[in-house]
Design an enzyme around this catalytic site. Structure first.
Site, PDB file in Angstrom:
ATOM      1  N   ASN A 210       0.896  -1.183   0.004  1.00 40.97           N
ATOM      2  CA  ASN A 210      -0.032  -0.204  -0.002  1.00 40.97           C
ATOM      3  C   ASN A 210       0.770   1.245  -0.026  1.00 40.97           C
ATOM      4  O   ASN A 210       2.164   1.102  -0.110  1.00 40.97           O
ATOM      5  CB  ASN A 210      -0.945   0.034   1.299  1.00 40.97           C
ATOM      6  CG  ASN A 210      -0.173   0.086   2.583  1.00 40.97           C
ATOM      7  OD1 ASN A 210       0.459   0.670   2.879  1.00 40.97           O
ATOM      8  ND2 ASN A 210      -0.491  -1.164   3.294  1.00 40.97           N
ATOM      9  N   ASP A 279      -4.717  -6.329   5.345  1.00 32.67           N
ATOM     10  CA  ASP A 279      -5.717  -7.240   5.875  1.00 32.67           C
ATOM     11  C   ASP A 279      -5.651  -8.947   5.277  1.00 32.67           C
ATOM     12  O   ASP A 279      -6.241  -9.578   5.975  1.00 32.67           O
ATOM     13  CB  ASP A 279      -7.040  -6.842   5.810  1.00 32.67           C
ATOM     14  CG  ASP A 279      -7.036  -5.521   6.679  1.00 32.67           C
ATOM     15  OD1 ASP A 279      -6.514  -5.530   7.659  1.00 32.67           O
ATOM     16  OD2 ASP A 279      -7.732  -4.476   6.205  1.00 32.67           O
ATOM     17  N   PHE A 324      -4.418   3.037  14.731  1.00 33.18           N
ATOM     18  CA  PHE A 324      -4.933   4.061  13.737  1.00 33.18           C
ATOM     19  C   PHE A 324      -5.982   3.638  12.941  1.00 33.18           C
ATOM     20  O   PHE A 324      -6.481   2.379  12.764  1.00 33.18           O
ATOM     21  CB  PHE A 324      -3.803   4.392  12.758  1.00 33.18           C
ATOM     22  CG  PHE A 324      -2.912   5.525  13.496  1.00 33.18           C
ATOM     23  CD1 PHE A 324      -2.096   5.126  14.551  1.00 33.18           C
ATOM     24  CD2 PHE A 324      -2.730   6.815  12.828  1.00 33.18           C
ATOM     25  CE1 PHE A 324      -1.333   6.203  15.027  1.00 33.18           C
ATOM     26  CE2 PHE A 324      -1.790   7.687  13.442  1.00 33.18           C
ATOM     27  CZ  PHE A 324      -1.144   7.243  14.655  1.00 33.18           C
ATOM     28  N   LYS A 338     -13.788   0.474  15.435  1.00 33.63           N
ATOM     29  CA  LYS A 338     -12.499  -0.439  15.888  1.00 33.63           C
ATOM     30  C   LYS A 338     -12.096  -0.112  17.164  1.00 33.63           C
ATOM     31  O   LYS A 338     -11.358  -0.902  17.620  1.00 33.63           O
ATOM     32  CB  LYS A 338     -11.250   0.490  14.781  1.00 33.63           C
ATOM     33  CG  LYS A 338     -11.709   0.204  13.338  1.00 33.63           C
ATOM     34  CD  LYS A 338     -10.765   0.817  12.259  1.00 33.63           C
ATOM     35  CE  LYS A 338     -11.143   0.421  10.884  1.00 33.63           C
ATOM     36  NZ  LYS A 338     -10.363   1.080   9.696  1.00 33.63           N
TER      37      LYS A 338
HETATM   38  N1  CTP Z   1      -4.087  -3.548  12.019  1.00 34.25           N
HETATM   39  C1  CTP Z   1      -3.354  -4.369  12.647  1.00 34.25           C
HETATM   40  N2  CTP Z   1      -3.420  -5.891  11.991  1.00 34.25           N
HETATM   41  C2  CTP Z   1      -3.857  -5.774  10.794  1.00 34.25           C
HETATM   42  C3  CTP Z   1      -4.615  -4.907  10.095  1.00 34.25           C
HETATM   43  C4  CTP Z   1      -4.712  -3.469  10.780  1.00 34.25           C
HETATM   44  O1  CTP Z   1      -2.946  -4.439  13.696  1.00 34.25           O
HETATM   45  N3  CTP Z   1      -3.821  -7.150  10.127  1.00 34.25           N
HETATM   46  C5  CTP Z   1      -4.102  -2.030  12.702  1.00 34.25           C
HETATM   47  C6  CTP Z   1      -3.644  -1.023  11.938  1.00 34.25           C
HETATM   48  O2  CTP Z   1      -2.277  -0.641  12.455  1.00 34.25           O
HETATM   49  C7  CTP Z   1      -4.324   0.107  12.584  1.00 34.25           C
HETATM   50  C8  CTP Z   1      -5.926  -0.517  12.943  1.00 34.25           C
HETATM   51  O3  CTP Z   1      -5.435  -1.676  13.064  1.00 34.25           O
HETATM   52  O4  CTP Z   1      -3.774   0.523  13.692  1.00 34.25           O
HETATM   53  C9  CTP Z   1      -6.658  -0.447  11.835  1.00 34.25           C
HETATM   54  O5  CTP Z   1      -7.809  -1.117  11.903  1.00 34.25           O
HETATM   55  P1  CTP Z   1      -8.470  -1.963  10.770  1.00 34.25           P
HETATM   56  O6  CTP Z   1      -9.653  -2.292  11.046  1.00 34.25           O
HETATM   57  O7  CTP Z   1      -7.551  -3.041  10.258  1.00 34.25           O
HETATM   58  O8  CTP Z   1      -8.410  -0.790   9.395  1.00 34.25           O
HETATM   59  P2  CTP Z   1      -8.099  -1.149   8.060  1.00 34.25           P
HETATM   60  O9  CTP Z   1      -7.123  -2.108   7.684  1.00 34.25           O
HETATM   61  O10 CTP Z   1      -8.276   0.172   7.364  1.00 34.25           O
HETATM   62  O11 CTP Z   1      -9.406  -1.965   8.068  1.00 34.25           O
HETATM   63  P3  CTP Z   1     -11.004  -1.743   7.293  1.00 34.25           P
HETATM   64  O12 CTP Z   1     -10.673  -2.246   5.904  1.00 34.25           O
HETATM   65  O13 CTP Z   1     -11.894  -2.757   7.948  1.00 34.25           O
HETATM   66  O14 CTP Z   1     -11.150  -0.334   7.425  1.00 34.25           O
END
Ligand code: CTP
Length: 397
Positions: A210, A279, A324, A338
């Protein structure tokens, strides 16, 4: 990094070819709004003219113990009293020997001896002079008296030798100096910060990633270090330099990051998940480079470990978890979801739709959510945003 409070900084320059590099340090400190005073030895003046430093700092250069113009001899003692930090760069073997033994025979060394503020010494000299046990003992003595002595850089030296003894770059000296300027209110605390993107391998040459630059996470790591914390920075691949005084663990995939964070977080007082963690990751990583064919390609993805969620499930009493949320719509509702789901203490939310926020830029506009409500920090530099996030989450929030 920028320390947002304005400070009084004394910059001592001794004789060495690297003295010219201190011009940009002085200029940069002045641009940040600090009060900067330069003190030069007479040897330093052989390399850079005092007028240059006077122009860049906006203050008269303190040079000669015995010139009584403008009450200089009293002025330098007054300056020693009001200084928030004193840096000597480049520090010659000679000046290091003097300050290690309390010798005060010129304006620079006298003011240095009179100053009680944090002190940073940045040696720069010929490799053999640096490696001489006499110099090494003097450096050890300076450290024993509580001075911070930067490691010198290695490379080609002006004398023709190659080795250690090079002056670190001005931005690295500034980074080290700033770590001395902030009150150490996080002394004794361990803070784990993640930053940057993860890279999920599709095959040996391709990956999914990303746009994260890592800037926000690095700013947070430096702000926590400046406040005296022991900082572990778990970083995905970025173009940023490993910051001074921070243990940096380089990782690539979400799983690597999960392993490092879960290993380091057991005894951490604070964990800040600023990384843009994937993710999803390819279900299988091909051993060989995928060859193209005429048909479309479908890559099956599986979920990665949600690190923040796992940390939230394991959270120890007193541990603070900061996550975040970067959103393109419904910022506060998504961020609140979250906060709840991941059992975080704070979620720092920003909208990439907002001007001045998002990937790659040096500014950010965040809103911090917690059980106690929300706080909009307004548009700030990422460094200032980092300082304010720490202050709000760990002092005020
Ligand atoms: N995070 C994490 N582990 C993951 C994905 C995200 O620890 N596998 C953390 C990120 O560092 C951030 C937070 O979770 O602090 C973001 O939350 P998340 O719900 O995962 O956000 P997005 O990835 O943007 O997910 P969504 O697509 O549901 O908005």
């Amino acid at each position: 990094m920028t320390v947002s409070q304005k400070k009084c900084i004394l910059v001592g320059v001794t004789g060495g070819i690297a003295a010219y590099k201190i011009c940009s340090l002085v200029s940069s400190l002045k641009k940040d709004g600090h009060e900067v005073h330069v003190l030069m030895t007479k040897e330093a003046e052989e390399f850079v003219g005092p007028l240059t430093f006077q122009t860049l700092s906006g203050n008269p250069v303190i040079r000669n113990m015995f010139s009584l113009q403008d009450g200089a001899e009293v002025h330098h003692i007054a300056l020693a009293g009001k200084a928030d930090a004193f840096v000597i760069a480049p520090a010659s073997a000679n000046v290091i020997a003097k300050i290690a033994h309390g010798i005060a025979d010129d304006m620079l060394t006298t003011t240095f001896l009179a100053a009680a503020c944090p002190k940073l010494i940045v040696p720069a000299m010929n490799t053999h002079m640096l490696e001489n046990p006499v110099t090494q003992d003097n450096i050890a003595l300076c450290r024993r008296y509580g001075m911070y002595v930067m490691e010198s850089a290695s490379g080609y030296l002006a004398c023709g030798d190659t080795g250690s003894g090079r002056l670190p770059e001005p931005h690295q000296i500034k980074d080290a100096l700033e770590s001395l300027l902030v009150e150490h209110w996080l002394e004794g605390k361990k803070v784990v910060v993640t930053a940057g993107p993860t890279m999920e391998a599709v095959d040996p040459v391709r990956y999914i990633t990303n746009h994260s630059s890592g800037k926000m996470g690095y700013s947070l790591a430096r702000a926590a270090r400046n406040a005296g914390a022991r900082v572990i920075l778990v970083s995905g691949k970025t173009a940023l330099e490993a910051p001074f005084g921070i243990e940096t663990v380089s990782v690539r995939s979400a799983q690597d990051m999960a392993d490092a964070v879960l290993r380091e977080s057991g005894d951490a007082d604070v964990v800040i998940m600023a990384a843009a963690v994937a993710d999803y990751t390819p279900k299988d990583t091909a051993d060989h480079k995928l060859k193209k064919s005429d048909s479309d390609l479908y890559i099956e993805l599986k979920r990665t470990t949600d690190i923040l969620l796992t940390l939230g499930q394991r959270k120890k009493p007193g541990q603070v978890l900061i996550g975040f949320a970067m959103e393109t719509e419904d910022l506060l509702a998504n961020a609140a979801g979250k906060l709840e789901k991941k059992n975080a203490d704070f979620i720092v939310a920003n909208s990439i739709a907002e001007a001045g926020a998002g990937f790659g830029v040096d500014t950010n506009r965040v809103t911090i959510l917690s059980q106690n409500g929300e706080k909009d920090l307004g548009l700030l530099s990422k460094d200032e945003t980092a300082e304010k996030i720490l202050a709000y989450c760990l002092k005020e929030g």
